[in-house]
Design a protein around this motif. Structure first.
Motif, mmCIF file in Angstrom:
data_model
loop_
_atom_site.group_PDB
_atom_site.id
_atom_site.type_symbol
_atom_site.label_atom_id
_atom_site.label_comp_id
_atom_site.label_asym_id
_atom_site.label_seq_id
_atom_site.Cartn_x
_atom_site.Cartn_y
_atom_site.Cartn_z
ATOM 1 N N ILE A 1 -0.347 12.410 1.567
ATOM 2 C CA ILE A 1 -1.707 12.596 1.028
ATOM 3 C C ILE A 1 -2.288 13.933 1.498
ATOM 4 O O ILE A 1 -2.847 14.707 0.705
ATOM 5 C CB ILE A 1 -2.628 11.419 1.463
ATOM 6 C CG1 ILE A 1 -2.176 10.112 0.805
ATOM 7 C CG2 ILE A 1 -4.092 11.716 1.140
ATOM 8 C CD1 ILE A 1 -2.891 8.861 1.308
ATOM 9 N N ALA B 1 -4.815 2.697 -5.373
ATOM 10 C CA ALA B 1 -4.182 3.810 -4.650
ATOM 11 C C ALA B 1 -5.133 5.000 -4.549
ATOM 12 O O ALA B 1 -5.213 5.673 -3.516
ATOM 13 C CB ALA B 1 -2.886 4.219 -5.349
ATOM 14 N N ASP B 2 -5.890 5.253 -5.606
ATOM 15 C CA ASP B 2 -6.851 6.366 -5.577
ATOM 16 C C ASP B 2 -7.947 6.149 -4.533
ATOM 17 O O ASP B 2 -8.352 7.084 -3.840
ATOM 18 C CB ASP B 2 -7.508 6.540 -6.963
ATOM 19 C CG ASP B 2 -6.609 7.278 -7.931
ATOM 20 O OD1 ASP B 2 -5.707 8.007 -7.486
ATOM 21 O OD2 ASP B 2 -6.811 7.121 -9.155
ATOM 22 N N LYS C 1 1.430 6.899 -6.796
ATOM 23 C CA LYS C 1 0.274 7.616 -7.358
ATOM 24 C C LYS C 1 0.353 9.110 -7.038
ATOM 25 O O LYS C 1 -0.003 9.943 -7.877
ATOM 26 C CB LYS C 1 -1.039 7.029 -6.829
ATOM 27 C CG LYS C 1 -2.265 7.517 -7.587
ATOM 28 C CD LYS C 1 -2.225 7.057 -9.042
ATOM 29 C CE LYS C 1 -2.991 7.911 -10.026
ATOM 30 N NZ LYS C 1 -4.348 8.238 -9.711
ATOM 31 N N THR D 1 3.230 8.242 4.651
ATOM 32 C CA THR D 1 2.339 8.155 3.483
ATOM 33 C C THR D 1 1.082 8.996 3.694
ATOM 34 O O THR D 1 0.665 9.761 2.810
ATOM 35 C CB THR D 1 1.942 6.683 3.227
ATOM 36 O OG1 THR D 1 3.141 5.908 3.057
ATOM 37 C CG2 THR D 1 1.089 6.556 1.980
ATOM 38 N N ILE E 1 0.815 -1.217 0.000
ATOM 39 C CA ILE E 1 0.000 0.000 0.000
ATOM 40 C C ILE E 1 0.850 1.268 0.000
ATOM 41 O O ILE E 1 0.596 2.200 -0.781
ATOM 42 C CB ILE E 1 -0.988 -0.026 1.197
ATOM 43 C CG1 ILE E 1 -2.081 -1.064 0.916
ATOM 44 C CG2 ILE E 1 -1.609 1.347 1.418
ATOM 45 C CD1 ILE E 1 -3.090 -1.237 2.039
ATOM 46 N N ASP E 2 1.883 1.329 0.845
ATOM 47 C CA ASP E 2 2.720 2.539 0.867
ATOM 48 C C ASP E 2 3.349 2.805 -0.497
ATOM 49 O O ASP E 2 3.395 3.944 -0.950
ATOM 50 C CB ASP E 2 3.809 2.412 1.939
ATOM 51 C CG ASP E 2 3.230 2.536 3.332
ATOM 52 O OD1 ASP E 2 2.764 3.636 3.670
ATOM 53 O OD2 ASP E 2 3.209 1.544 4.073
ATOM 54 N N ILE F 1 -7.717 4.329 -1.782
ATOM 55 C CA ILE F 1 -7.099 4.471 -0.454
ATOM 56 C C ILE F 1 -6.838 5.948 -0.150
ATOM 57 O O ILE F 1 -7.071 6.430 0.965
ATOM 58 C CB ILE F 1 -5.794 3.642 -0.389
ATOM 59 C CG1 ILE F 1 -6.122 2.155 -0.517
ATOM 60 C CG2 ILE F 1 -5.026 3.924 0.900
ATOM 61 C CD1 ILE F 1 -4.915 1.266 -0.779
ATOM 62 N N ASN F 2 -6.363 6.665 -1.133
ATOM 63 C CA ASN F 2 -6.121 8.097 -1.022
ATOM 64 C C ASN F 2 -7.367 8.825 -0.492
ATOM 65 O O ASN F 2 -7.304 9.555 0.500
ATOM 66 C CB ASN F 2 -5.745 8.597 -2.435
ATOM 67 C CG ASN F 2 -5.344 10.049 -2.461
ATOM 68 O OD1 ASN F 2 -5.056 10.643 -1.427
ATOM 69 N ND2 ASN F 2 -5.355 10.633 -3.647
ATOM 70 N N MET G 1 0.096 1.175 6.375
ATOM 71 C CA MET G 1 0.367 2.485 5.766
ATOM 72 C C MET G 1 1.061 3.364 6.815
ATOM 73 O O MET G 1 0.506 3.574 7.894
ATOM 74 C CB MET G 1 -0.959 3.121 5.327
ATOM 75 C CG MET G 1 -0.795 4.325 4.446
ATOM 76 S SD MET G 1 -2.317 4.715 3.510
ATOM 77 C CE MET G 1 -3.611 4.291 4.677
ATOM 78 N N VAL H 1 0.597 3.994 -3.115
ATOM 79 C CA VAL H 1 0.076 5.341 -2.823
ATOM 80 C C VAL H 1 1.137 6.395 -3.129
ATOM 81 O O VAL H 1 0.857 7.422 -3.754
ATOM 82 C CB VAL H 1 -0.414 5.438 -1.361
ATOM 83 C CG1 VAL H 1 -0.754 6.880 -0.996
ATOM 84 C CG2 VAL H 1 -1.639 4.551 -1.150
ATOM 85 N N THR H 2 2.364 6.129 -2.722
ATOM 86 C CA THR H 2 3.449 7.087 -2.983
ATOM 87 C C THR H 2 3.664 7.285 -4.478
ATOM 88 O O THR H 2 3.826 8.416 -4.962
ATOM 89 C CB THR H 2 4.758 6.596 -2.316
ATOM 90 O OG1 THR H 2 4.513 6.403 -0.924
ATOM 91 C CG2 THR H 2 5.881 7.601 -2.489
#
Lengths: 110, 110, 110, 110
Positions: free
Chosen positions: B9, B63-64, A87, B5, A80-81, B66-67, B1, A84-85
Motif C-alpha cells: 500500500i 479493500a479501498d 485491489k 500488504t 483482508i490480505d 482498509i487501504n 494484515m 487488498v492485494t
C-alpha cells in the motif's frame, strides 16, 4: 495487523454474542458511521489540515473503522490480505505510474 | 494484515509521489467516501441483508476502505495493532460482557 | 423551496413507480451516499476551501442531497418546515447566543 | 420550505457570528456528518426498514441535514429551487420514464 489483533476483535464480538446482529448491510452502515466520527475530528478546521493536536481522537476513531472492517471481512468470508492485494493490482492498472505520478486526478481524468 | 500488504500500500503511494496530497483531513474524507462506496452496494436492497450476490463489489470497496485506513495511520504516525488493542480495552469498559451480551444497544443505553 | 419544486421531486418518483423502493432505511443510506458525492468535490483540496471553481459540481450534488431529503420527509410523513422550525428551537437551547457567539465548539464543550 | 424557515436558519447562524467558519469544504463535511447521524437511527435494524418507532429521531436528524443544505447553498450563492429544478431536468434524461419505470437500477445499467 497481527492475527492476534484480529482475534481480539472477533473475541470481543463473540463474548457478547453480537454475531447475530452483524449482517453485511448493517456492518457497511457501521463502517460509514465510524468513518463519519473520524471525519468529525476535522469539522470546522478550515484550511488547517494538521493532526498533531487531534491525535488522541484520531487514534480511537480510526481504530473503530478498522475494527468494523475486520468484522465485515469476517461476516463476508473475506481474507483482508487477499482482497487488498487484489485491489492494488487493479489500482496499478487504473493508475499507471507514468500517468499518475504527482497528480491528484481521478483515474477517469488521467 | 501482513507487513508485506501494508508495504504494498505504501509503495503504491510512494511510486506515484502522492504523499504530498495525503494530509490527515483529506485522508479522513477519503475514508468516508470509500465507506460510502461500500455502502452503495446495499442501496435499495430493502430487507435483504445478504452479501453472496454482492461479494465481488464488497471485496473491492472494503479493500479501498482498509487501504485508506493504512495510509491514514501512516500519515499520522500510528501503529494499527497498538491503536486497535487500546480501543478494544476501552470498549471492554464501555460494553461489559454481562450487560452487553445479546443486546444491540449503544453503551449509553445499557 | 416552493411547493412546486417539491411536487416536481415527488412526480419524478411517481412517474417511475419508485415509491415501492423508498423505505426509510434505504433513503437514509441514499442521503449519506449523495452527501459523500458532494464531499468528493473537496477531496484532495487540502487547505483550499474555496468553491468558485467547483460550483457546477456542487450545484448538482447539493441538489441530489436535497432531493433525497424531500423524498425521506415524504416517506416518513414529515413536513419540512415543521421539523426544521422545531429543531431550530432545540438548537437555540443547546447553543445560547451568549455562549456560542463566535465559537466553533460543540454544545457539549460550551 | 418557506422563505421564513430559510431565514430562521440564516438568522440562527448570524446571531452566533458563525458565518466565518462556514467555508464550503467544512459545510460539505457537516452535511455528511449529519447524514451519518440520520443513518445511525437505522443501525442494527437488520431487515426491519420501518420508521414508525424511530420518527422522533428521524425528525431531528433529517432537519439537521436540511439545515446544513440551506447553509451550504447560502455559502455558495446558490438558489435551492433553481438547482433542484435543473437537476430534475438532468435526471429526466438519465432516467427516461419508459426505461426506468419500476426498476431500481442505476442509470448506467438501464
Amino acid at each position: 495487523m497481527t492475527n492476534e489483533t484480529i482475534n481480539q476483535i472477533l473475541k470481543f464480538r463473540d463474548d457478547r454474542e453480537w454475531k447475530q446482529f452483524h449482517n453485511p448491510k448493517d456492518l457497511a452502515i457501521s463502517i460509514s458511521l465510524e468513518a463519519a466520527e473520524l471525519l468529525e475530528v476535522f469539522q470546522w478546521s478550515g484550511s488547517d489540515t494538521s493532526y498533531e493536536d487531534k491525535q488522541e481522537k484520531i487514534k480511537e476513531e480510526l481504530a473503530d473503522v478498522i475494527n468494523y472492517c475486520v468484522l465485515m471481512a469476517d461476516a463476508c468470508g473475506l481474507d483482508i490480505d487477499t482482497i487488498v492485494t487484489e485491489k492494488i493490482k487493479k489500482n496499478n492498472e487504473k493508475y499507471p505510474v507514468e500517468k499518475a505520478r504527482g497528480k491528484r486526478d481521478k483515474y477517469t481524468k488521467l
